[in-house]
Motif scaffolding. Structure first.
Motif, PDB file in Angstrom:
ATOM      1  N   ASP A 169       0.865 -15.547   6.374  1.00 40.16           N
ATOM      2  CA  ASP A 169       1.849 -15.235   7.293  1.00 40.16           C
ATOM      3  C   ASP A 169       3.514 -15.214   6.720  1.00 40.16           C
ATOM      4  N   ASN A 170       3.877 -13.920   6.902  1.00 39.01           N
ATOM      5  CA  ASN A 170       5.347 -13.592   6.471  1.00 39.01           C
ATOM      6  C   ASN A 170       5.968 -12.779   6.951  1.00 39.01           C
ATOM      7  N   PRO A 171       7.374 -12.804   7.091  1.00 46.35           N
ATOM      8  CA  PRO A 171       8.198 -11.899   7.746  1.00 46.35           C
ATOM      9  C   PRO A 171       8.115 -10.446   7.695  1.00 46.35           C
ATOM     10  N   PHE A 172       7.445  -9.896   6.837  1.00 45.74           N
ATOM     11  CA  PHE A 172       7.586  -8.531   6.233  1.00 45.74           C
ATOM     12  C   PHE A 172       6.134  -7.689   6.766  1.00 45.74           C
ATOM     13  N   TYR A 173       5.144  -8.419   7.032  1.00 45.22           N
ATOM     14  CA  TYR A 173       3.782  -7.845   7.281  1.00 45.22           C
ATOM     15  C   TYR A 173       3.101  -8.459   8.420  1.00 45.22           C
ATOM     16  N   LEU A 174       2.145  -7.746   9.134  1.00 36.80           N
ATOM     17  CA  LEU A 174       1.061  -8.248  10.009  1.00 36.80           C
ATOM     18  C   LEU A 174       0.071  -9.267   9.230  1.00 36.80           C
ATOM     19  N   GLY A 182      -3.383   5.652   8.784  1.00 34.70           N
ATOM     20  CA  GLY A 182      -2.167   6.058   8.961  1.00 34.70           C
ATOM     21  C   GLY A 182      -1.191   5.436   9.784  1.00 34.70           C
ATOM     22  N   SER A 183      -1.703   4.469  10.678  1.00 37.60           N
ATOM     23  CA  SER A 183      -0.970   3.916  11.819  1.00 37.60           C
ATOM     24  C   SER A 183      -0.278   2.768  11.501  1.00 37.60           C
ATOM     25  N   ASP A 184      -0.591   2.096  10.276  1.00 41.56           N
ATOM     26  CA  ASP A 184       0.124   0.866   9.699  1.00 41.56           C
ATOM     27  C   ASP A 184       1.457   1.012   9.479  1.00 41.56           C
ATOM     28  N   LYS A 185       2.316  -0.255  10.040  1.00 41.30           N
ATOM     29  CA  LYS A 185       3.668  -0.180   9.830  1.00 41.30           C
ATOM     30  C   LYS A 185       3.972  -1.406   9.365  1.00 41.30           C
ATOM     31  N   PRO A 186       4.961  -1.562   8.692  1.00 38.34           N
ATOM     32  CA  PRO A 186       5.554  -3.002   8.237  1.00 38.34           C
ATOM     33  C   PRO A 186       6.447  -3.634   9.142  1.00 38.34           C
ATOM     34  N   LEU A 187       6.827  -4.548   9.093  1.00 37.92           N
ATOM     35  CA  LEU A 187       7.768  -5.495   9.955  1.00 37.92           C
ATOM     36  C   LEU A 187       9.139  -5.284   9.489  1.00 37.92           C
ATOM     37  N   GLY A 188       9.873  -4.239   9.762  1.00 38.12           N
ATOM     38  CA  GLY A 188      11.175  -3.985   9.305  1.00 38.12           C
ATOM     39  C   GLY A 188      11.246  -2.977   8.210  1.00 38.12           C
TER      40      GLY A 188
END
Length: 417
Positions: A169-174, A182-188
């Protein structure tokens, strides 16, 4: 590289395989394992040391072109070589002099990164090590001389290693594993990066367009000369938008980008595989046999030649390997040169927690072949680069903790210019 995450959670099990992929290789299963072993039986003490090292499981890294344009994005936690780094923590990057070659004081160039989480604690659910080097051979030679200083933490280095780790659990990834479609996105989007190298934080802004960012005055000047002088006046991008996710580095001197895939060394025969005659291999079987036999004839107490012969024999099992991974407090590198090995006192303790560092992985010179580095007198070259990291993989305030690399150049006869 090898991961120690527990098997009880299905989603964690999926995550275990993020950076593990197959390297196709047809091997000769009928090879006689005693043939090469007998060939190398010149010294009982050396044999005991070699046997100890062989018994420890080693993972080999190979390079191949990425399968998709999104395969090496940071949200997929890749192991990769060349190009620009996929920063695990995209905000709190190494800064100041840590990102410079201590010898020529120019920004370091990204060599490779290894995704290697462990099950030791929650904070190492994600864990990546990054290796950087100055592309100047004269700096590397000076680096080899400087690393012998004690304490080594005061040495001037042209090869640097950084370790970054994050909890699940971190602020950058799910927290869920990536889908790899190809649909994966980072948080920010992360910190804006240098438009030239795409590696370091772009904390300098072009005075003309106020949009392009740079990590150094040198990279700004190089970008200006390469065409930004004309382009910046017509730029329509918003200021501050140049992050790792929306631009590619302008520099053409970065090493070609490759994915690192892995195989257990135990999967390869102890003898030189018959498929070395394949035209895709770095050397043919005849070349390897002649090389080893020539070295064996001239051993006779020469520890450097014996060490090189053992190195060649081990690497010949999978000649296209570029990396050897074995994180263990008792493990050690496969040294090409006997006289250039460090003692325990030469490996400094972790500068953050004070605990010892242990060997984690080494980079082989084959990587330079895949990078297309020329075999010129002044071209970058090494026998191996061995990386040591904190045994505890300690936590701390710094997102990127500097670890230690030991360099052996290709020949002990090379001296600092």
């Amino acid at each position: 590289m090898p991961m120690e995450i527990g098997d009880k959670d299905d989603s964690v099990e999926m995550l275990k395989n993020i950076h593990i992929s197959s390297h196709d290789d047809d091997r000769d299963d009928d090879a006689d394992p005693e043939e090469v072993e007998d060939l190398m039986n010149d010294d009982d003490d050396d044999d005991d040391e070699d046997d100890d090292e062989v018994q420890k499981p080693v993972t080999l890294g190979f390079v191949e072109k990425p399968k998709n344009e999104w395969s090496l994005l940071r949200q997929l936690f890749p192991s990769k070589a060349g190009g620009a780094p996929a920063w695990l923590d995209p905000d709190n990057l190494p800064s100041g002099r840590s990102r410079l070659c201590d010898i020529c004081e120019q920004p370091l160039q990204f060599l490779l990164q290894v995704y290697a989480p462990t099950s030791d604690r929650e904070s190492t659910f994600h864990r990546t090590l990054y290796l950087f080097t100055c592309p100047s051979m004269s700096c590397l030679l000076r680096d080899q001389h400087e690393q012998w200083k004690r304490p080594a933490v005061n040495a001037s280095r042209s090869v640097k290693v950084f370790r970054c780790q994050l909890p699940r659990d971190n602020p950058f990834y799910l927290s869920e594993p990536p889908r790899h479609d190809g649909s994966d996105k980072p948080l920010g989007s992360g910190a804006p990066l240098c438009n030239w190298c795409g590696t370091w934080k772009g904390d300098k802004i072009c005075g003309s367009c106020r949009e392009a960012r740079y990590c150094s005055e040198k990279h700004q000047a190089m970008h200006w000369r390469s065409g930004h002088k004309v382009m910046c006046q017509n730029s329509s991008r918003n200021a501050g938008s140049s992050s790792a996710d929306d631009h590619k580095p302008a520099s053409r001197s970065l090493w070609p980008e490759h994915e690192i895939v892995n195989e257990d060394e135990a999967e390869y025969d102890v003898d030189v595989s018959a498929d070395l005659d394949n035209t895709n291999c770095l050397v043919s079987r005849n070349q390897m046999d002649d090389s080893i036999n020539s070295l064996v004839k001239s051993f006779q107490g020469d520890s450097d030649r014996r060490s090189w012969g053992n190195f060649q024999e081990r690497v010949a099992r999978a000649p296209e390997q570029v990396l050897r991974y074995c994180r263990n407090v008792c493990s050690k590198p496969l040294w090409p040169i006997s006289s250039g090995q460090p003692s325990a006192a030469d490996i400094p303790n972790c500068s953050y927690c004070g605990k010892p560092r242990c060997f984690e992985f080494q980079v082989l010179p084959q990587l330079l072949y895949f990078f297309g580095v020329k075999n010129d007198v002044d071209s970058l070259d090494w026998a191996t680069i061995a990386v040591y990291s904190c045994e505890e993989s300690c936590d701390g305030a710094a997102s990127y903790k500097e670890e230690f690399a030991w360099v052996q150049v290709s020949s002990p006869s090379q001296v600092v210019p």
